[in-house]
Design an enzyme around this catalytic site. Structure first.
Site, short mmCIF file in Angstrom:
data_model
loop_
_atom_site.label_atom_id
_atom_site.label_comp_id
_atom_site.label_asym_id
_atom_site.label_seq_id
_atom_site.Cartn_x
_atom_site.Cartn_y
_atom_site.Cartn_z
N SER A 1 0.83 -1.20 0.00
CA SER A 1 0.00 0.00 0.00
C SER A 1 0.87 1.26 0.00
O SER A 1 1.66 1.46 -0.92
CB SER A 1 -0.96 -0.05 1.19
OG SER A 1 -1.95 0.93 1.10
N HIS B 1 -7.98 -4.96 -0.59
CA HIS B 1 -6.86 -4.17 -0.08
C HIS B 1 -6.57 -4.49 1.39
O HIS B 1 -7.48 -4.52 2.22
CB HIS B 1 -7.16 -2.67 -0.22
CG HIS B 1 -5.95 -1.82 0.01
ND1 HIS B 1 -5.04 -1.56 -0.97
CD2 HIS B 1 -5.49 -1.20 1.14
CE1 HIS B 1 -4.07 -0.80 -0.48
NE2 HIS B 1 -4.32 -0.58 0.80
N ASP C 1 -9.90 -4.06 -5.12
CA ASP C 1 -9.05 -3.04 -4.49
C ASP C 1 -9.07 -1.78 -5.35
O ASP C 1 -8.86 -1.85 -6.56
CB ASP C 1 -7.62 -3.58 -4.36
CG ASP C 1 -6.65 -2.59 -3.73
OD1 ASP C 1 -7.09 -1.55 -3.22
OD2 ASP C 1 -5.44 -2.88 -3.75
#
Length: 391
Positions: free
Chosen positions: A177, A361, A331
């Site tokens: 991320s 995610h 995501d």
């Protein structure tokens, strides 16, 4: 019902869990905890007891783990940046791989403790020395603080590999991320460096790589899918950049980028570069919005590659090391990874791509969460380990 009422009253985001995601019932439980935390944090902030972010960090901190019989773990400082070093205790025939790990959390959340299980797993299963980096967090520390901390820690490690028994030819940067964003930025910065060992690879796990277009297909297809909502993606990017989330609506609508600049970057940031199979769940054409110069002045650093690595020039991209990119179908950041994959391949960089068809995610950090597991997260983490073993 109470959670729903709190979410409605406090303006928390509505959510959508598609039937195709891994372990939807478990995800609802995790989401309940996160939404409940957000609701309570909002209440605490309104009463002046503590900020919502401070409370969120406390809840996400994670419990302290005991000693690991297979690892030697120590907390150090690299160039004044706190790090945690994981070294396998078993003897090795030669020097080991080295991994710089940058945690996720939107540049706002996350810590060494939060990612303790993930880093232990990577070190044990790949027989590597892992350095987990505790970079400074937003909004207290705005861009480029996190990037500079990761870069400085990486430089220090590369200069002292012999102290940890690491092979200079097998050092990798890795992150998920926001951490994937930082890994990509550090990799680009070091690509042309001649005074340090070259990075062997970069591992980018559902990375956020641009803030020009929050209307790519994945941002709308998955706008309400946990654990990262479309609005939160823009919120975190703004918090990292400016320390506040002013003009979030304008950024979501796309009025923060001048037309000529949007045209310049269209060759890299465009739905046209995303394979058709990822558009079957729908594509929302970007509606025309008026450019707002005042907003651009506050966010123009979004065009810097150290913040948005997808915008780096080809002269930098073609020097990048072998890459591993993991994306998840459900995501909002899926298309960031797909676009960067294409950029790397177009510039002759070898790319290993792993796509979790049922992933969402943040699933990697949930591979073993509070007593129950997400098999897809474990598969994703193992795909990273397998890639490391191939280096």
């Amino acid at each position: 019902a109470a959670l729903g009422a709190a979410a409605l009253l406090l303006g928390l985001p509505s959510y959508d869990i598609p039937p195709g995601v891994n372990q939807p019932a478990k995800l609802r439980l995790v989401l309940t905890v996160l939404l409940g935390t957000a609701a309570l944090g909002r209440i605490l902030e309104k009463t002046g007891l503590c900020s919502q972010i401070t409370f969120g960090r406390y809840v996400r901190q994670g419990r302290k783990l005991g000693q690991d019989p297979k690892l030697f773990i120590q907390d150090l400082q690299f160039n004044e940046v706190p790090v945690r070093v994981y070294q396998p205790k078993a003897t090795s025939d030669g020097r080991r791989r080295g991994i710089l790990f940058f945690h996720g959390g939107g540049w706002v959340f996350g810590s060494l403790d939060t990612y303790e299980k993930v880093c232990r797993y990577l070190s044990r299963e790949s027989d590597s020395v892992v350095v987990s980096v505790q970079y400074r967090l937003a909004p207290e520390h705005k861009y480029p603080a996190a990037y500079e901390d990761c870069l400085n820690a990486t430089r220090h490690f590369l200069q002292h590999l012999q102290l940890y028994g690491v092979d200079p030819a097998r050092v990798t940067v890795c992150g998920d991320s926001a951490g994937g964003n930082l890994a990509a930025a550090v990799s680009q910065t070091l690509a042309g460096s001649s005074d340090l060992p070259k990075l062997r690879a970069q591992i980018l796990i559902y990375p956020g790589l641009q803030a020009l277009d929050f209307n790519l297909p994945s941002y709308h297809q998955n706008r309400g899918v946990p654990l990262l909502f479309r609005e939160r993606a823009a919120f975190f990017a703004l918090l990292y950049l400016n320390g506040d989330a002013l003009h979030m609506q304008e950024v979501l609508e796309g009025s923060h980028i001048p037309p000529d600049m949007r045209l310049k970057y269209r060759k890299w940031v465009s739905p046209d570069n995303i394979p058709e199979k990822f558009k079957v769940r729908g594509v929302r054409p970007l509606r025309s919005t008026d450019f707002i110069a005042e907003v651009y002045e506050t966010v123009k650093r979004f065009c810097e590659p150290n913040l948005c690595p997808l915008l780096a020039e080809d002269s930098v991209v073609h020097q990048l090391p072998e890459s591993f990119i993991l994306t998840c179908e459900y995501d909002v950041l899926r298309d960031d990874g797909l676009l960067y994959k294409k950029r790397l391949e177009d510039n002759g960089v070898r790319v290993t791509w792993y796509h979790l068809e049922d992933g969402f995610h943040g699933i990697i950090s949930l591979y073993d969460y509070c007593g129950f597991s997400f098999p897809s997260g474990k598969r994703g983490l193992d795909s990273v380990v397998n890639f490391l073993k191939s280096l």
